[in-house]
Design a protein around this motif. Structure first.
Motif, short mmCIF file in Angstrom:
data_model
loop_
_atom_site.label_atom_id
_atom_site.label_comp_id
_atom_site.label_asym_id
_atom_site.label_seq_id
_atom_site.Cartn_x
_atom_site.Cartn_y
_atom_site.Cartn_z
N GLY A 184 0.79 -1.23 0.00
CA GLY A 184 0.00 0.00 0.00
C GLY A 184 0.82 1.27 0.00
O GLY A 184 0.53 2.21 -0.74
N GLU A 185 1.87 1.31 0.82
CA GLU A 185 2.68 2.53 0.90
C GLU A 185 3.42 2.81 -0.40
O GLU A 185 3.65 3.98 -0.75
CB GLU A 185 3.66 2.48 2.08
CG GLU A 185 4.62 1.31 2.11
CD GLU A 185 4.10 0.10 2.89
OE1 GLU A 185 4.92 -0.59 3.50
OE2 GLU A 185 2.87 -0.12 2.88
N ARG A 186 3.79 1.76 -1.13
CA ARG A 186 4.46 1.95 -2.42
C ARG A 186 3.47 2.49 -3.46
O ARG A 186 3.81 3.37 -4.26
CB ARG A 186 5.08 0.64 -2.92
CG ARG A 186 6.22 0.12 -2.06
CD ARG A 186 6.81 -1.15 -2.65
NE ARG A 186 7.63 -0.88 -3.80
CZ ARG A 186 7.92 -1.75 -4.77
NH1 ARG A 186 7.39 -2.97 -4.72
NH2 ARG A 186 8.69 -1.43 -5.78
N ILE A 187 2.24 1.99 -3.42
CA ILE A 187 1.19 2.50 -4.32
C ILE A 187 0.93 3.96 -4.01
O ILE A 187 0.82 4.80 -4.91
CB ILE A 187 -0.11 1.67 -4.14
CG1 ILE A 187 0.07 0.26 -4.73
CG2 ILE A 187 -1.29 2.37 -4.81
CD1 ILE A 187 -1.09 -0.66 -4.49
N GLU A 322 -11.37 7.49 4.28
CA GLU A 322 -10.52 7.08 5.40
C GLU A 322 -10.04 5.64 5.21
O GLU A 322 -8.85 5.34 5.39
CB GLU A 322 -11.29 7.20 6.71
CG GLU A 322 -10.47 6.81 7.94
CD GLU A 322 -11.23 6.98 9.24
OE1 GLU A 322 -10.57 6.91 10.30
OE2 GLU A 322 -12.46 7.15 9.22
N GLU A 323 -10.95 4.75 4.82
CA GLU A 323 -10.58 3.35 4.61
C GLU A 323 -9.62 3.20 3.43
O GLU A 323 -8.68 2.41 3.48
CB GLU A 323 -11.84 2.51 4.37
CG GLU A 323 -12.72 2.34 5.61
CD GLU A 323 -11.96 1.81 6.81
OE1 GLU A 323 -11.23 0.80 6.65
OE2 GLU A 323 -12.07 2.42 7.89
N SER A 327 -5.69 1.81 3.70
CA SER A 327 -5.17 0.71 2.89
C SER A 327 -3.85 1.09 2.21
O SER A 327 -3.06 0.23 1.85
CB SER A 327 -6.19 0.27 1.85
OG SER A 327 -6.29 1.21 0.79
N LEU A 328 -3.63 2.40 2.04
CA LEU A 328 -2.38 2.90 1.45
C LEU A 328 -1.34 3.20 2.52
O LEU A 328 -0.27 3.74 2.21
CB LEU A 328 -2.66 4.16 0.63
CG LEU A 328 -3.62 4.01 -0.56
CD1 LEU A 328 -3.77 5.36 -1.27
CD2 LEU A 328 -3.14 2.96 -1.54
N ASP A 334 -2.44 12.92 7.09
CA ASP A 334 -2.96 12.88 5.72
C ASP A 334 -4.44 12.50 5.73
O ASP A 334 -5.27 13.14 5.09
CB ASP A 334 -2.21 11.82 4.89
CG ASP A 334 -0.73 12.10 4.72
OD1 ASP A 334 -0.31 13.24 4.97
OD2 ASP A 334 0.00 11.18 4.34
N ILE A 335 -4.74 11.43 6.46
CA ILE A 335 -6.11 10.90 6.50
C ILE A 335 -7.06 11.91 7.10
O ILE A 335 -8.14 12.18 6.56
CB ILE A 335 -6.16 9.57 7.28
CG1 ILE A 335 -5.35 8.49 6.56
CG2 ILE A 335 -7.59 9.10 7.49
CD1 ILE A 335 -5.15 7.21 7.35
N SER A 336 -6.65 12.50 8.21
CA SER A 336 -7.51 13.48 8.89
C SER A 336 -7.86 14.65 7.98
O SER A 336 -9.02 15.11 7.95
CB SER A 336 -6.78 13.99 10.15
OG SER A 336 -7.55 14.99 10.78
#
Length: 483
Positions: A184-187, A322-323, A327-328, A334-336
């Motif tokens: 996920g982090e690479r995507i 958020e979901e 997953s990333l 970032d999400i907030s």
């Protein structure tokens, strides 16, 4: 750069060291390299440690199984030195296993000063592709061995302005489902770097056309399944979402045009690169939020007479994004930020719909939205702009909304840059007058005084005390205190 190369070469005795990949590509197209990519014939970890020690840095392991290491530099001509073990028996075999022909170049680092004379490129079309600015896979197995390379093709297109060949797009379409194997982090890193492009929406559309976007984000597939008859755009919800993202891009690319009074402050706001995590910034996060801002419309669609309503799509959409971001493996910050934008994306339109935004309403909006005000106002304007090419949509209504958003933006920065209002009361006076003990309720009351002062409802201590007196019962209930 030459000093760094000399230092590396001085440590290279007993090794065969090659400049490879993006480092060589950038040199060939006269683009300043951000990193130095190296491949060595043996002991990559030991070699990396020696270089790190010389630069008083540390070695970060990027991929232990493939022996790939990074040395992060400070105050140098490049940010990183990436070192990998040759993938194969020799450099030719290594290059034949790379992702794209534009990265299938190498030279022995000792020949840095005359690297063009010592260029190694076993791929016959590599130089031709580089000159024609074409992204071509090295082999059909390129995406099978590392599916993330499919996203890298679009990232290279975004960053270099190169076109992806039809054959490569065809192969991406064939292997798109394999992207799920990538971390996920690479995507996240590849996708957000793609969003950095000033014309990312065009690249995202190509990504969608070859089926990769929906494999990366299943929510895109859900958007496309939504009945098109419920939406103004002929392509339905997904077209609206992509048009909104494209409009965010157009507005942020031309801030001076859309916000002639406030654009300098806005440029400073959007240039703050320290707000979010690596590869994420205010603009690409805003584009991302725009792409998913209406993702919950399909499940909230309900008919109300002749019209469709989507009550609660902002709240549910916030949970969806958020979901997606979890997953990333994206950061909480970032999400907030993205969740906040999606959750509140309807608020500006609610204010500007009648084209009369009162001072009181604006102040409440600024207090609630805070530093995200410019981002949310642009998202709202982009949402409206997504309809501007549709015959059914009123140009007059769009212009009125633009005018209202402009007024709010200018007022926001007027307040932000204004001198603080004179202090008409302090906490000690409040505690003494009403027999209160120190606590959060004092700050709450002080904040209320400032708000009413901003709105022009009070201007002196007497009025402030009268206001506080009228709020004591509420304070008592909220904080469960004896007054």
């Amino acid at each position: 750069m030459k000093n760094i190369i000399k230092t590396i070469n001085d440590l290279s005795i007993g090794y065969k060291v090659y400049g490879v990949g993006g480092f060589v590509r950038d040199l060939l197209i006269n683009r300043k390299p951000v990193d130095i990519d190296l491949a060595v014939d043996k002991n990559a970890s030991k070699f990396a440690s020696a270089i790190a020690k010389k630069f008083k840095s540390k070695v970060v392991t990027l991929d232990e199984s493939n022996k790939i290491y990074r040395i992060m530099l400070k105050n140098e001509a490049v940010s990183n030195i990436d070192i990998s073990l040759l993938d194969g028996k020799n450099i030719e075999e290594d290059l034949s296993r790379r992702d794209f022909t534009l990265n299938a170049f190498a030279f022995e680092l000792k020949y840095f000063d005359s690297y063009k004379k010592h260029l190694i490129s076993p791929n016959k079309t590599a130089l031709k592709d580089l000159k024609s600015k074409t992204i071509n896979m090295v082999s059909k197995e390129a995406f099978i061995s590392d599916p993330l390379r499919m996203l890298r093709a679009f990232r290279f297109s975004a960053e270099l302005g190169f076109k992806i060949s039809e054959n490569t797009l065809k192969q991406i379409k064939k292997n798109a489902a394999l992207i799920k194997k990538s971390a996920g982090e690479r995507i996240k890193n590849e996708f957000f770097r793609t969003l950095n492009s000033k014309s990312a929406s065009k690249i995202i559309l190509i990504m969608d056309n070859c089926g990769l976007l929906g494999e990366v984000f299943p929510e895109i597939k859900n958007m496309k399944k939504a009945p098109k008859k419920y939406y103004y755009h002929p392509g339905g919800l997904f077209q609206h979402s992509l048009e909104t993202m494209s409009s965010v891009e157009n507005i942020t690319n031309n801030i001076d045009k859309y916000f002639p009074v406030s654009f300098k402050y806005m440029q400073e706001h959007f240039s703050n690169a320290e707000v979010y995590s690596e590869n994420v910034n205010r603009i690409n996060l805003l584009k991302f939020a725009a792409l998913f801002h209406d993702s919950a419309k399909p499940e909230t669609a309900k008919k109300d007479g002749d019209k469709m309503r989507f009550l609660g799509h902002d709240e549910i959409g916030a949970k969806k994004i958020e979901e997606i971001m979890k997953s990333l493996k994206m950061s909480k910050k970032d999400i907030s930020a993205a969740v906040f934008l999606v959750k509140n994306h309807m608020r500006p339109s609610t204010l500007t719909r009648k084209n009369v935004v009162t001072q009181k309403a604006s102040l409440k909006f600024f207090r609630d939205i805070g530093e995200n005000t410019p981002d949310l106002l642009i998202l709202s304007m982009a949402d409206w702009h997504s309809y501007k090419n549709l015959k059914k949509f009123s140009r007059k209504e769009l212009k009125a909304q633009e005018k209202s958003v402009n007024k709010m933006m200018d007022y926001y920065y007027e307040l932000k840059n204004a001198k603080p209002l004179p202090k008409i009361i302090d906490g000690n006076i409040i505690m003494k007058k009403f027999g209160l003990k120190p606590g959060p309720w004092i700050g709450n009351l002080m904040k209320l005084v400032v708000e009413k002062q901003q709105e022009g409802e009070i201007s002196d201590q007497k009025a402030a005390l009268s206001l506080i007196s009228s709020k004591l019962t509420q304070i008592k209930k909220k904080y469960k205190i004896k007054l």
